[in-house]
Scaffold this motif. Structure first.
Motif, PDB file in Angstrom:
ATOM      1  N   ALA A  83      44.796  23.026  38.036  1.00 15.91           N
ATOM      2  CA  ALA A  83      44.970  21.766  38.771  1.00 15.91           C
ATOM      3  C   ALA A  83      45.128  20.603  37.792  1.00 15.91           C
ATOM      4  CB  ALA A  83      43.779  21.527  39.698  1.00 15.91           C
ATOM      5  N   THR A  84      44.325  20.602  36.723  1.00 17.92           N
ATOM      6  CA  THR A  84      44.441  19.563  35.691  1.00 17.92           C
ATOM      7  C   THR A  84      45.798  19.645  34.994  1.00 17.92           C
ATOM      8  OG1 THR A  84      42.046  19.668  35.321  1.00 17.92           O
ATOM      9  CG2 THR A  84      43.353  18.568  33.639  1.00 17.92           C
ATOM     10  N   MET A  85      46.240  20.882  34.704  1.00 16.29           N
ATOM     11  CA  MET A  85      47.543  21.067  34.058  1.00 16.29           C
ATOM     12  C   MET A  85      48.678  20.539  34.930  1.00 16.29           C
ATOM     13  SD  MET A  85      46.715  24.867  32.549  1.00 16.29           S
ATOM     14  CE  MET A  85      48.393  25.333  32.204  1.00 16.29           C
ATOM     15  N   LEU A  86      48.574  20.766  36.235  1.00 16.66           N
ATOM     16  CA  LEU A  86      49.594  20.271  37.167  1.00 16.66           C
ATOM     17  C   LEU A  86      49.595  18.743  37.191  1.00 16.66           C
ATOM     18  CD1 LEU A  86      51.740  20.766  39.329  1.00 16.66           C
ATOM     19  CD2 LEU A  86      49.891  21.031  41.015  1.00 16.66           C
ATOM     20  N   ALA A  87      48.388  18.145  37.217  1.00 16.39           N
ATOM     21  CA  ALA A  87      48.281  16.678  37.206  1.00 16.39           C
ATOM     22  C   ALA A  87      48.892  16.111  35.924  1.00 16.39           C
ATOM     23  CB  ALA A  87      46.808  16.265  37.321  1.00 16.39           C
ATOM     24  N   THR A  88      48.635  16.768  34.789  1.00 18.07           N
ATOM     25  CA  THR A  88      49.186  16.321  33.508  1.00 18.07           C
ATOM     26  C   THR A  88      50.712  16.329  33.535  1.00 18.07           C
ATOM     27  OG1 THR A  88      47.246  17.091  32.266  1.00 18.07           O
ATOM     28  CG2 THR A  88      49.295  16.846  31.032  1.00 18.07           C
ATOM     29  N   GLY A 141      45.192  13.559  15.574  1.00 18.36           N
ATOM     30  CA  GLY A 141      46.606  13.256  15.434  1.00 18.36           C
ATOM     31  C   GLY A 141      47.462  14.457  15.799  1.00 18.36           C
ATOM     32  N   LYS A 142      48.739  14.204  16.050  1.00 21.26           N
ATOM     33  CA  LYS A 142      49.636  15.262  16.520  1.00 21.26           C
ATOM     34  C   LYS A 142      49.881  16.341  15.465  1.00 21.26           C
ATOM     35  CE  LYS A 142      52.158  11.789  19.165  1.00 21.26           C
ATOM     36  NZ  LYS A 142      53.437  11.091  19.310  1.00 21.26           N
ATOM     37  N   LYS A 143      50.166  15.919  14.219  1.00 17.74           N
ATOM     38  CA  LYS A 143      50.600  16.878  13.204  1.00 17.74           C
ATOM     39  C   LYS A 143      49.531  17.927  12.892  1.00 17.74           C
ATOM     40  CE  LYS A 143      53.263  17.148   8.947  1.00 17.74           C
ATOM     41  NZ  LYS A 143      53.897  16.392   7.837  1.00 17.74           N
ATOM     42  N   PRO A 144      48.254  17.528  12.666  1.00 23.02           N
ATOM     43  CA  PRO A 144      47.228  18.552  12.404  1.00 23.02           C
ATOM     44  C   PRO A 144      47.052  19.523  13.575  1.00 23.02           C
ATOM     45  CG  PRO A 144      46.439  16.408  11.704  1.00 23.02           C
ATOM     46  CD  PRO A 144      47.710  16.171  12.465  1.00 23.02           C
ATOM     47  N   ILE A 145      47.133  19.014  14.828  1.00 22.21           N
ATOM     48  CA  ILE A 145      46.980  19.877  16.009  1.00 22.21           C
ATOM     49  C   ILE A 145      48.128  20.877  16.084  1.00 22.21           C
ATOM     50  CG2 ILE A 145      47.053  19.877  18.536  1.00 22.21           C
ATOM     51  CD1 ILE A 145      45.364  17.350  18.499  1.00 22.21           C
ATOM     52  N   ARG A 146      49.341  20.388  15.822  1.00 26.11           N
ATOM     53  CA  ARG A 146      50.504  21.283  15.838  1.00 26.11           C
ATOM     54  C   ARG A 146      50.422  22.325  14.727  1.00 26.11           C
ATOM     55  NH1 ARG A 146      54.604  16.353  17.245  1.00 26.11           N
ATOM     56  NH2 ARG A 146      54.670  16.690  19.501  1.00 26.11           N
ATOM     57  N   ALA A 187      44.127  24.839  26.870  1.00 26.15           N
ATOM     58  CA  ALA A 187      45.360  24.147  26.468  1.00 26.15           C
ATOM     59  C   ALA A 187      45.217  22.639  26.664  1.00 26.15           C
ATOM     60  CB  ALA A 187      46.534  24.679  27.274  1.00 26.15           C
ATOM     61  N   GLU A 188      44.520  22.237  27.738  1.00 28.58           N
ATOM     62  CA  GLU A 188      44.334  20.810  28.014  1.00 28.58           C
ATOM     63  C   GLU A 188      43.521  20.135  26.914  1.00 28.58           C
ATOM     64  OE1 GLU A 188      45.228  17.527  30.274  1.00 28.58           O
ATOM     65  OE2 GLU A 188      45.808  19.551  30.833  1.00 28.58           O
ATOM     66  N   ALA A 189      42.624  20.906  26.268  1.00 36.83           N
ATOM     67  CA  ALA A 189      41.759  20.349  25.225  1.00 36.83           C
ATOM     68  C   ALA A 189      42.555  19.853  24.021  1.00 36.83           C
ATOM     69  CB  ALA A 189      40.739  21.395  24.783  1.00 36.83           C
ATOM     70  N   SER A 225      52.660  26.324  23.600  1.00 34.39           N
ATOM     71  CA  SER A 225      53.547  25.895  22.509  1.00 34.39           C
ATOM     72  C   SER A 225      54.592  24.885  22.963  1.00 34.39           C
ATOM     73  CB  SER A 225      54.258  27.107  21.898  1.00 34.39           C
ATOM     74  OG  SER A 225      53.330  28.023  21.379  1.00 34.39           O
ATOM     75  N   LEU A 226      55.279  25.193  24.065  1.00 30.22           N
ATOM     76  CA  LEU A 226      56.394  24.345  24.495  1.00 30.22           C
ATOM     77  C   LEU A 226      55.925  23.125  25.285  1.00 30.22           C
ATOM     78  CD1 LEU A 226      59.454  24.173  24.347  1.00 30.22           C
ATOM     79  CD2 LEU A 226      59.593  25.465  26.483  1.00 30.22           C
ATOM     80  N   LYS A 227      55.099  23.376  26.328  1.00 27.46           N
ATOM     81  CA  LYS A 227      54.705  22.260  27.182  1.00 27.46           C
ATOM     82  C   LYS A 227      53.747  21.304  26.466  1.00 27.46           C
ATOM     83  CE  LYS A 227      51.946  21.092  31.237  1.00 27.46           C
ATOM     84  NZ  LYS A 227      51.180  21.593  32.391  1.00 27.46           N
ATOM     85  N   TYR A 228      52.605  21.828  25.995  1.00 30.97           N
ATOM     86  CA  TYR A 228      51.592  20.938  25.434  1.00 30.97           C
ATOM     87  C   TYR A 228      51.896  20.504  23.999  1.00 30.97           C
ATOM     88  CZ  TYR A 228      48.477  21.128  29.422  1.00 30.97           C
ATOM     89  OH  TYR A 228      47.936  20.959  30.666  1.00 30.97           O
ATOM     90  N   VAL A 229      52.084  21.483  23.106  1.00 26.47           N
ATOM     91  CA  VAL A 229      52.239  21.146  21.689  1.00 26.47           C
ATOM     92  C   VAL A 229      53.549  20.399  21.419  1.00 26.47           C
ATOM     93  CG1 VAL A 229      52.333  22.085  19.346  1.00 26.47           C
ATOM     94  CG2 VAL A 229      50.796  23.102  21.023  1.00 26.47           C
ATOM     95  N   THR A 230      54.615  20.750  22.140  1.00 23.20           N
ATOM     96  CA  THR A 230      55.914  20.130  21.880  1.00 23.20           C
ATOM     97  C   THR A 230      56.168  18.898  22.740  1.00 23.20           C
ATOM     98  OG1 THR A 230      56.818  22.295  21.287  1.00 23.20           O
ATOM     99  CG2 THR A 230      58.395  20.542  21.742  1.00 23.20           C
ATOM    100  N   LEU A 231      55.933  19.000  24.073  1.00 30.24           N
ATOM    101  CA  LEU A 231      56.274  17.894  24.971  1.00 30.24           C
ATOM    102  C   LEU A 231      55.130  16.919  25.209  1.00 30.24           C
ATOM    103  CD1 LEU A 231      58.173  16.466  27.005  1.00 30.24           C
ATOM    104  CD2 LEU A 231      57.357  18.077  28.749  1.00 30.24           C
ATOM    105  N   VAL A 232      54.017  17.411  25.747  1.00 30.64           N
ATOM    106  CA  VAL A 232      52.953  16.514  26.210  1.00 30.64           C
ATOM    107  C   VAL A 232      52.329  15.727  25.060  1.00 30.64           C
ATOM    108  CG1 VAL A 232      50.738  16.413  27.415  1.00 30.64           C
ATOM    109  CG2 VAL A 232      52.511  17.940  28.233  1.00 30.64           C
TER     110      VAL A 232
END
Length: 623
Positions: free
Chosen positions: A374-379, A240-245, A229-231, A64-71
């Motif tokens: 590892a992918t999450m850390l790279a992101t 788009g961002k809004k439908p994913i959120r 989460a990376e998906a 919720s916080l890292k991917y949906v809100t920030l990334v």
């Protein structure tokens, strides 16, 4: 206004089907794996409250916080994913900067780890779904692996037909799946509301402190709840961002949280259900319907991963990290619907090896997590460079926004490495192999460019001297494909040397792949008049654009340089790369590059040039 609302609803529904398939099927195996006797974690009410609290806050903080809100804010012209983020980060720093190469390596490493994870997802999802048969009838255990193989082979076999037909059912099926998760969770929570104490993060903290190393091991299994989460970031360009959120906060997150709390409530009342808590939430009557529904959800989760692999491969080819491959379009209406035969069948082979080799979702869970963390850390690292050097936010804010997540990612990755010898080696080995292949291809191409540049004859000087005593001009147009580092194309030198003639119109065409996803059509062709009926055409593509030279020629016609295809010949120099002693790479890497170069898809085919208009001339290049 109504049309916008209906479009947003449709996109949100589609996002539920495609984006959240992977993370949506994690309740099938997460708790069962965490309390596997091999991990040494005792099933007690205190431990249950701690684990459920950890899962809930992992979903809250990381997804919720890292991917949906920030990334999701760090989009590359609307596109997401570690490849798009890498391109954005590279654009944020200078090529001469000391950060350029490390950022490229981090991005490539993250992408290759995604490949490793994409092999485990179909295997564990489908296995976990079909294992429900064991709950209904233990005698059916012997049929779980064969049935899993049948489902997976069928899934990969239909990829060449595309998903346009069945894709419209993905959203409704996944909404039904999430509804079932929520309902099952609520039923069990009502019977044991004590589990809601796990909403308090103190229970997660106390669990970690009280259990020490065992809790650290369990953390590696908690990662299973956030894989996928990376998906949601990678699929941003499609929805788009809004439908994913909206899909996350309104459907996926509530359903997942309720189901994990429900499974925890079930285990407080019936500890014996730990062998497979998911399929025992409603009793024996529900097992067969749940097997059918969960298998459908697992197939959708697998499909999303397969499609993501195709998309990332296409981006890697465009960015010069992989040799050209055959890319087929499976939909006339959606450009993102592609199929890459080589990747499809290679991935199927590895997935089947994983299913047969591990044999159960419990054992396969050991292979899950290490690559995705590892992918999450790279992101997270790439995001820091974007918000610092592209958005120019204050350094303290950048460290604050990403530092917390980097600590979490490192912790989760470290916990996942404990599974290295229990299956974690497999995605890591796959990712490392692909990492080596990608860097070898990129380094090899750079060596080829340097060699060509060293022997290049400046084009403008050559044309000036050529037209002092011009050769015979023959009717028609000759288009010479010219590399970014080339001077006079080798194909032109060969043609003049052997045929002693020059076409009445000569066009030098150079393709540039920019570090951005798309280039607006009017900007894709830049024409420069070189005099003597000669032109330089620079073609600019984004890494997600579809290469199409005939379409570029049509655009040139709109800009005042028309082409008649039946009077146009394309001259292409096919490079034969030779490994020379004392080259720029280790001998084994040079031989690997040579092998890839020989098997790469022909440039004419890749750029969709009509084969009956192509003349290929060979040239040798040493590296």
């Amino acid at each position: 206004m109504t049309d916008k609302k209906s479009s947003l609803t449709a996109l949100t529904l589609a996002a539920v089907g495609i984006v959240y398939g992977d993370i949506g099927t994690s309740p099938l195996y997460t708790l069962k794996t965490i309390f596997d006797p091999e991990h040494g974690l005792a099933l007690s009410e205190t431990n249950l409250l701690g684990i459920i609290s950890l899962i809930f806050w992992a979903l809250t903080l990381i997804v919720s916080l890292k991917y949906v809100t920030l990334v999701l804010r760090a989009d590359n012209r609307g596109e997401g994913g570690v490849m798009a983020l890498m391109a954005l980060a590279l654009n944020s720093v200078s090529r001469r900067s000391g950060w350029y190469v490390p950022l490229m390596i981090i991005g490539v490493l993250g992408a290759t780890m995604f490949y490793g994870d994409s092999v485990v997802t179909p295997a564990i999802s489908v296995l976990g779904a079909i294992e429900g048969l064991e709950v209904a009838a233990p005698a059916l255990e012997q049929y779980v692996v064969p049935l899993t193989i049948v489902v997976l082979v069928s899934l990969y076999a239909v990829q060449r037909h595309g998903t346009a037909g069945i894709g419209r059912w993905f959203g409704p099926v996944m909404v039904l799946w999430f509804a079932a998760l929520a309902v099952m969770g609520v039923i069990n929570i009502v019977e044991e509301p004590h589990i809601l104490l796990a909403l308090n993060p103190v229970y997660a903290f106390n669990f970690l402190v009280a259990n020490g190393f065992v809790a650290f091991v369990a953390l590696g299994a908690v990662v299973l709840a956030i894989t996928g989460a990376e998906a949601l970031y990678a699929d941003m360009g499609h929805f788009g961002k809004k439908p994913i959120r909206m899909a996350w906060f309104l459907i996926a997150f509530p359903a997942l949280a309720l189901n994990y709390f429900g499974q925890g409530a079930l285990l407080i009342r019936h500890p014996e259900a730990v062998s497979n808590p998911f399929f025992q939430q409603l009793g024996s009557w529900s097992v067969y319907p749940l097997v059918v529904l969960s298998t459908m959800a697992a197939v959708i989760a697998s499909q999303a991963t397969i499609s993501g692999t195709f998309s990332m491969t296409k981006q890697a080819i465009a960015l010069g990290l992989l040799p050209r491959m055959r890319v087929l379009h499976t939909s006339e209406h959606q450009i993102g619907q592609i199929y890459i035969p080589a990747i499809n069948w290679l991935q199927l082979v590895v997935v089947l090896v994983a299913v047969i080799g591990f044999g159960s979702s419990d054992k396969l869970a050991g292979a899950y997590g290490i690559a995705v963390t590892a992918t999450m850390l790279a992101t997270t690292i790439l995001t820091f460079f974007v918000i610092r050097y592209r958005w120019h936010l204050p350094l303290a804010l950048c460290f604050g926004a990403t530092g917390f997540f980097i600590i979490m990612d490192i912790t989760l990755f470290s916990a996942s490495t404990l599974k290295l010898f229990h299956g974690g080696w497999m995605p890591l080995a796959l990712g490392t192999t692909l990492f080596t292949i990608m860097l070898t291809w990129r380094t090899g191409r750079e060596l080829v460019f340097r060699n060509l540049e060293k022997h290049a004859i400046p084009l403008e000087d050559f044309l000036s001297s050529l037209f002092v005593a011009p050769p015979v001009r023959v009717p028609g147009t000759a288009i010479f494909l010219r590399g970014e580092s080339d001077g006079v194309p080798h194909a032109m030198l060969h043609n003049l040397s052997h045929n002693k003639v020059l076409h009445e119109r000569v066009v030098f065409l150079t393709v540039h792949i920019l570090e951005e996803p798309y280039v607006a059509r009017p900007e894709q062709a830049l024409i420069t008049d070189l005099g003597h009926q000669c032109w330089q055409v620079n073609v600019n593509y984004g890494f997600k654009d579809e290469p199409d030279i005939p379409a570029i020629l049509a655009l040139c016609g709109e800009k005042g340089l028309p082409f008649e295809m039946m009077e146009t010949s394309f001259f292409i120099a096919r490079q034969t790369v030779i490994s020379a002693p004392g080259g720029g790479m280790a001998p084994w890497r040079e031989h690997l590059f040579v092998a890839m170069s020989r098997n790469a898809r022909a440039a004419a085919d890749y750029y969709q040039i009509p084969p009956n208009r192509v003349i290929e001339l060979g040239t040798q290049v040493e590296i």
